[in-house]
Design a protein around this motif. Structure first.
Motif, PDB file in Angstrom:
ATOM      1  N   PHE A   1      37.720 -39.599  21.725  1.00 13.57           N
ATOM      2  CA  PHE A   1      36.344 -39.334  21.301  1.00 13.57           C
ATOM      3  C   PHE A   1      36.034 -37.847  21.488  1.00 13.57           C
ATOM      4  N   GLU A   2      36.430 -37.345  22.641  1.00 11.52           N
ATOM      5  CA  GLU A   2      36.160 -35.929  22.928  1.00 11.52           C
ATOM      6  C   GLU A   2      36.882 -35.018  21.955  1.00 11.52           C
TER       7      GLU A   2
ATOM      8  N   GLY B   1      18.153 -43.068  33.412  1.00 13.08           N
ATOM      9  CA  GLY B   1      18.316 -42.133  32.303  1.00 13.08           C
ATOM     10  C   GLY B   1      19.695 -42.180  31.671  1.00 13.08           C
TER      11      GLY B   1
ATOM     12  N   LEU C   1      22.956 -44.353  30.101  1.00 12.65           N
ATOM     13  CA  LEU C   1      23.237 -45.648  29.462  1.00 12.65           C
ATOM     14  C   LEU C   1      24.725 -45.982  29.430  1.00 12.65           C
ATOM     15  N   HIS C   2      25.563 -45.166  30.053  1.00  9.28           N
ATOM     16  CA  HIS C   2      27.016 -45.415  30.031  1.00  9.28           C
ATOM     17  C   HIS C   2      27.387 -46.499  31.041  1.00  9.28           C
ATOM     18  N   ASP C   3      28.143 -47.499  30.589  1.00  9.70           N
ATOM     19  CA  ASP C   3      28.494 -48.547  31.560  1.00  9.70           C
ATOM     20  C   ASP C   3      29.943 -49.001  31.532  1.00  9.70           C
ATOM     21  N   ILE C   4      30.763 -48.401  30.693  1.00  7.92           N
ATOM     22  CA  ILE C   4      32.147 -48.891  30.577  1.00  7.92           C
ATOM     23  C   ILE C   4      32.898 -48.677  31.903  1.00  7.92           C
ATOM     24  N   GLY C   5      32.799 -47.459  32.439  1.00  6.86           N
ATOM     25  CA  GLY C   5      33.477 -47.159  33.700  1.00  6.86           C
ATOM     26  C   GLY C   5      32.893 -47.960  34.857  1.00  6.86           C
TER      27      GLY C   5
ATOM     28  N   SER D   1      26.642 -44.820  39.476  1.00 11.54           N
ATOM     29  CA  SER D   1      27.482 -44.233  38.433  1.00 11.54           C
ATOM     30  C   SER D   1      26.634 -43.306  37.558  1.00 11.54           C
TER      31      SER D   1
ATOM     32  N   LEU E   1      26.524 -38.322  32.732  1.00 16.09           N
ATOM     33  CA  LEU E   1      25.934 -37.137  32.104  1.00 16.09           C
ATOM     34  C   LEU E   1      25.600 -36.102  33.175  1.00 16.09           C
ATOM     35  N   THR E   2      25.827 -34.837  32.860  1.00 14.76           N
ATOM     36  CA  THR E   2      25.437 -33.799  33.831  1.00 14.76           C
ATOM     37  C   THR E   2      23.922 -33.847  34.028  1.00 14.76           C
TER      38      THR E   2
ATOM     39  N   GLY F   1      31.867 -41.295  38.423  1.00 13.73           N
ATOM     40  CA  GLY F   1      31.543 -40.995  37.024  1.00 13.73           C
ATOM     41  C   GLY F   1      32.264 -39.714  36.645  1.00 13.73           C
ATOM     42  N   ALA F   2      32.550 -39.542  35.357  1.00 11.72           N
ATOM     43  CA  ALA F   2      33.393 -38.421  34.929  1.00 11.72           C
ATOM     44  C   ALA F   2      32.953 -37.034  35.434  1.00 11.72           C
TER      45      ALA F   2
ATOM     46  N   GLY G   1      34.429 -41.926  44.416  1.00 10.38           N
ATOM     47  CA  GLY G   1      35.597 -42.609  43.862  1.00 10.38           C
ATOM     48  C   GLY G   1      35.924 -42.059  42.495  1.00 10.38           C
TER      49      GLY G   1
ATOM     50  N   ALA H   1      38.326 -46.551  38.997  1.00  9.73           N
ATOM     51  CA  ALA H   1      38.067 -47.930  39.432  1.00  9.73           C
ATOM     52  C   ALA H   1      39.109 -48.394  40.447  1.00  9.73           C
TER      53      ALA H   1
HETATM   54  C1  B12 Z   1      31.585 -44.146  25.616  1.00 12.24           C
HETATM   55  C2  B12 Z   1      30.670 -42.957  25.623  1.00 12.24           C
HETATM   56  C3  B12 Z   1      29.363 -43.154  25.175  1.00 12.24           C
HETATM   57  C4  B12 Z   1      28.836 -44.499  24.704  1.00 12.24           C
HETATM   58  C5  B12 Z   1      28.501 -45.366  25.932  1.00 12.24           C
HETATM   59  C6  B12 Z   1      28.784 -46.837  25.694  1.00 12.24           C
HETATM   60  C7  B12 Z   1      28.770 -47.600  26.988  1.00 12.24           C
HETATM   61  N1  B12 Z   1      28.438 -48.889  26.848  1.00 12.24           N
HETATM   62  O1  B12 Z   1      29.041 -47.094  28.078  1.00 12.24           O
HETATM   63  C8  B12 Z   1      27.566 -44.081  23.889  1.00 12.24           C
HETATM   64  C9  B12 Z   1      27.959 -43.897  22.458  1.00 12.24           C
HETATM   65  C10 B12 Z   1      26.373 -45.043  23.960  1.00 12.24           C
HETATM   66  C11 B12 Z   1      27.261 -42.722  24.517  1.00 12.24           C
HETATM   67  C12 B12 Z   1      26.016 -42.108  24.452  1.00 12.24           C
HETATM   68  C13 B12 Z   1      25.770 -40.798  24.878  1.00 12.24           C
HETATM   69  N2  B12 Z   1      26.697 -39.927  25.348  1.00 12.24           N
HETATM   70 CO1  B12 Z   1      28.489 -40.463  25.880  1.00 12.24          CO
HETATM   71  N3  B12 Z   1      30.331 -40.643  26.152  1.00 12.24           N
HETATM   72  C14 B12 Z   1      31.125 -41.686  26.095  1.00 12.24           C
HETATM   73  C15 B12 Z   1      32.576 -41.233  26.419  1.00 12.24           C
HETATM   74  C16 B12 Z   1      33.305 -40.988  25.104  1.00 12.24           C
HETATM   75  C17 B12 Z   1      33.427 -42.160  27.229  1.00 12.24           C
HETATM   76  C18 B12 Z   1      32.814 -42.639  28.533  1.00 12.24           C
HETATM   77  C19 B12 Z   1      33.687 -43.762  29.043  1.00 12.24           C
HETATM   78  O2  B12 Z   1      33.362 -44.928  28.880  1.00 12.24           O
HETATM   79  N4  B12 Z   1      34.870 -43.404  29.598  1.00 12.24           N
HETATM   80  C20 B12 Z   1      35.875 -44.361  30.031  1.00 12.24           C
HETATM   81  C21 B12 Z   1      35.577 -44.852  31.439  1.00 12.24           C
HETATM   82  C22 B12 Z   1      36.669 -45.836  31.850  1.00 12.24           C
HETATM   83  O3  B12 Z   1      35.626 -43.738  32.327  1.00 12.24           O
HETATM   84  P1  B12 Z   1      34.398 -43.299  33.256  1.00 12.24           P
HETATM   85  O4  B12 Z   1      33.134 -43.714  32.666  1.00 12.24           O
HETATM   86  O5  B12 Z   1      34.594 -41.879  33.652  1.00 12.24           O
HETATM   87  O6  B12 Z   1      34.555 -44.205  34.558  1.00 12.24           O
HETATM   88  C23 B12 Z   1      35.628 -44.113  35.499  1.00 12.24           C
HETATM   89  C24 B12 Z   1      35.380 -43.109  36.635  1.00 12.24           C
HETATM   90  O7  B12 Z   1      34.502 -42.063  36.309  1.00 12.24           O
HETATM   91  C25 B12 Z   1      34.929 -43.971  37.786  1.00 12.24           C
HETATM   92  N5  B12 Z   1      33.521 -44.326  37.939  1.00 12.24           N
HETATM   93  C26 B12 Z   1      32.531 -44.427  37.050  1.00 12.24           C
HETATM   94  N6  B12 Z   1      31.414 -44.847  37.622  1.00 12.24           N
HETATM   95  C27 B12 Z   1      31.671 -45.033  38.925  1.00 12.24           C
HETATM   96  C28 B12 Z   1      30.864 -45.468  39.981  1.00 12.24           C
HETATM   97  C29 B12 Z   1      31.403 -45.568  41.252  1.00 12.24           C
HETATM   98  C30 B12 Z   1      30.538 -46.051  42.375  1.00 12.24           C
HETATM   99  C31 B12 Z   1      32.765 -45.227  41.473  1.00 12.24           C
HETATM  100  C32 B12 Z   1      33.341 -45.329  42.831  1.00 12.24           C
HETATM  101  C33 B12 Z   1      33.577 -44.798  40.415  1.00 12.24           C
HETATM  102  C34 B12 Z   1      33.030 -44.702  39.158  1.00 12.24           C
HETATM  103  O8  B12 Z   1      35.668 -45.171  37.570  1.00 12.24           O
HETATM  104  C35 B12 Z   1      35.692 -45.458  36.179  1.00 12.24           C
HETATM  105  C36 B12 Z   1      36.888 -46.282  35.832  1.00 12.24           C
HETATM  106  O9  B12 Z   1      38.116 -45.695  36.222  1.00 12.24           O
HETATM  107  C37 B12 Z   1      32.313 -39.900  27.191  1.00 12.24           C
HETATM  108  C38 B12 Z   1      33.457 -38.872  27.142  1.00 12.24           C
HETATM  109  C39 B12 Z   1      34.442 -39.052  28.277  1.00 12.24           C
HETATM  110  N7  B12 Z   1      35.682 -38.854  27.991  1.00 12.24           N
HETATM  111  O10 B12 Z   1      34.072 -39.355  29.395  1.00 12.24           O
HETATM  112  C40 B12 Z   1      31.031 -39.412  26.509  1.00 12.24           C
HETATM  113  C41 B12 Z   1      30.086 -38.508  27.261  1.00 12.24           C
HETATM  114  C42 B12 Z   1      29.932 -38.944  28.710  1.00 12.24           C
HETATM  115  N8  B12 Z   1      28.807 -38.710  26.561  1.00 12.24           N
HETATM  116  C43 B12 Z   1      28.140 -37.611  26.418  1.00 12.24           C
HETATM  117  C44 B12 Z   1      26.868 -37.515  25.764  1.00 12.24           C
HETATM  118  C45 B12 Z   1      26.324 -36.106  25.591  1.00 12.24           C
HETATM  119  C46 B12 Z   1      26.195 -38.658  25.321  1.00 12.24           C
HETATM  120  C47 B12 Z   1      24.827 -38.695  24.638  1.00 12.24           C
HETATM  121  C48 B12 Z   1      23.759 -37.750  25.233  1.00 12.24           C
HETATM  122  C49 B12 Z   1      25.068 -38.403  23.145  1.00 12.24           C
HETATM  123  C50 B12 Z   1      23.833 -38.214  22.310  1.00 12.24           C
HETATM  124  N9  B12 Z   1      23.662 -36.992  21.930  1.00 12.24           N
HETATM  125  O11 B12 Z   1      23.120 -39.155  22.086  1.00 12.24           O
HETATM  126  C51 B12 Z   1      24.426 -40.173  24.784  1.00 12.24           C
HETATM  127  C52 B12 Z   1      23.617 -40.387  26.080  1.00 12.24           C
HETATM  128  C53 B12 Z   1      23.031 -41.749  26.209  1.00 12.24           C
HETATM  129  C54 B12 Z   1      22.498 -41.923  27.618  1.00 12.24           C
HETATM  130  N10 B12 Z   1      21.220 -41.665  27.834  1.00 12.24           N
HETATM  131  O12 B12 Z   1      23.240 -42.253  28.509  1.00 12.24           O
HETATM  132  C55 B12 Z   1      28.855 -36.403  27.030  1.00 12.24           C
HETATM  133  C56 B12 Z   1      28.255 -35.930  28.342  1.00 12.24           C
HETATM  134  C57 B12 Z   1      28.250 -34.419  28.440  1.00 12.24           C
HETATM  135  C58 B12 Z   1      27.660 -33.962  29.704  1.00 12.24           C
HETATM  136  N11 B12 Z   1      28.159 -32.854  30.174  1.00 12.24           N
HETATM  137  O13 B12 Z   1      26.764 -34.511  30.273  1.00 12.24           O
HETATM  138  C59 B12 Z   1      30.335 -36.937  27.102  1.00 12.24           C
HETATM  139  C60 B12 Z   1      31.167 -36.318  28.260  1.00 12.24           C
HETATM  140  C61 B12 Z   1      30.993 -36.620  25.726  1.00 12.24           C
HETATM  141  C62 B12 Z   1      31.086 -35.130  25.442  1.00 12.24           C
HETATM  142  N12 B12 Z   1      32.176 -34.472  25.784  1.00 12.24           N
HETATM  143  O14 B12 Z   1      30.171 -34.576  24.899  1.00 12.24           O
HETATM  144  N13 B12 Z   1      28.372 -42.194  25.091  1.00 12.24           N
END
Ligand code: B12
Length: 211
Positions: A52-53, A98, A100-104, A146, A149-150, A178-179, A195, A198
């Motif tokens: 996606f990125e 604020g 809405l991300h929930d996959i991680g 979790s 977003l920054t 969170g990322a 963390g 996951a």
């Molecule tokens: C999927 C996604 C979406 C989906 C979310 C769907 C859903 N149901 O979650 C949708 C399309 C809705 C979305 C919307 C938006 N998104 Co988005 N999204 C992503 C994306 C591509 C992947 C996130 C993801 O699921 N990763 C996979 C999971 C497995 O990884 P993870 O979340 O990091 O979780 C792991 C760890 O971080 C950790 N972890 C996570 N939470 C926790 C909690 C605890 C307690 C612990 C211990 C560990 C832990 O464990 C997890 C599993 O290993 C990221 C890019 C990226 N590569 O991260 C952008 C990203 C996060 N999004 C971004 C943006 C800008 C947005 C929007 C503002 C876009 C817009 N202009 O509308 C909106 C914001 C909506 C909102 N208010 O939240 C930016 C954030 C930039 C920033 N610096 O803040 C990113 C980085 C993309 C980018 N490069 O621009 N998004």
């Protein structure tokens, strides 16, 4: 040794039917549900995020991959719950206000359940008061926050400050992830643990409650 590559491919391409049938095959072959998460779903969804990125995937691809993941979780969840016969501890988990991300976060919840924890998942966009009420209701030992977003990272500090003001900070540990989150950020806002993914969240939770 089970070949996780095919399963990851099904999640990556959002082929829910294939992901479900490969899940059943893996379980029939003795693969542990937690291994399907840590070696299958987790790396596949990280790859989805990367694509996606890089502009190769767009929102529809993201959402169909997430849907395939959800279908697999429907099979794994009852199995994970069954394993935790004796509770390892109680955790309230949610994505901060604020955001809405929930996959991680869902992956973290599934791994914790697999590790025997009782998880109360409050979902997304969770206000501090909801964390506080749930922690009181469930007598949770840990609250997990979790943020993806920054712009929502500061909501973690707001939540931790609110836990202190509500008088629950002394009896709950706070772990965050969170990322965009780093260990030093976690320390700077007074969280007890960070963390990275996951897979490590189970050990982290155990450490926090001294299990
Ligand atoms: C999927 C996604 C979406 C989906 C979310 C769907 C859903 N149901 O979650 C949708 C399309 C809705 C979305 C919307 C938006 N998104 Co988005 N999204 C992503 C994306 C591509 C992947 C996130 C993801 O699921 N990763 C996979 C999971 C497995 O990884 P993870 O979340 O990091 O979780 C792991 C760890 O971080 C950790 N972890 C996570 N939470 C926790 C909690 C605890 C307690 C612990 C211990 C560990 C832990 O464990 C997890 C599993 O290993 C990221 C890019 C990226 N590569 O991260 C952008 C990203 C996060 N999004 C971004 C943006 C800008 C947005 C929007 C503002 C876009 C817009 N202009 O509308 C909106 C914001 C909506 C909102 N208010 O939240 C930016 C954030 C930039 C920033 N610096 O803040 C990113 C980085 C993309 C980018 N490069 O621009 N998004």
């Amino acid at each position: 040794m089970y070949d996780f590559a095919k399963f990851r491919e099904a999640v990556l391409t959002g082929d829910a039917a294939a992901a479900v049938s490969l899940t059943r095959q893996a379980l029939d072959g003795g693969v542990e549900p937690v291994d399907l998460i840590s070696q299958g779903i987790s790396p596949a969804m990280n790859e989805v995020g990367r694509l996606f990125e890089e502009g190769e995937y767009f929102v529809p691809e993201l959402l169909i991959s997430a849907r395939a993941t959800k279908a697999v979780f429907e099979i794994l969840r009852p199995l994970l719950a069954k394993k935790g016969v004796q509770s390892a501890g109680r955790i309230v988990l949610g994505t901060v206000q604020g955001d809405l991300h929930d996959i991680g976060k869902n992956l973290v919840a599934a791994m914790l359940e697999g590790g025997g924890f009782e998880v109360t998942d409050l979902g997304i966009n969770v206000a501090p008061e909801r964390f506080i009420a749930a922690a009181r209701d469930t007598q949770a030992q840990i609250i997990g926050l979790s943020a993806l977003l920054t712009t929502t990272m500061p909501a973690m500090k707001t939540a931790i400050d609110a836990f202190r003001e509500a008088g629950i900070r002394g009896r709950v540990k706070v772990m965050i992830g969170g990322a965009p989150i780093t260990r030093s950020y976690a320390e700077s806002i007074g969280a007890d643990g960070y963390g990275e993914n996951a897979a490590v969240s189970v050990d982290l939770a155990r450490q926090l409650i001294g299990a």
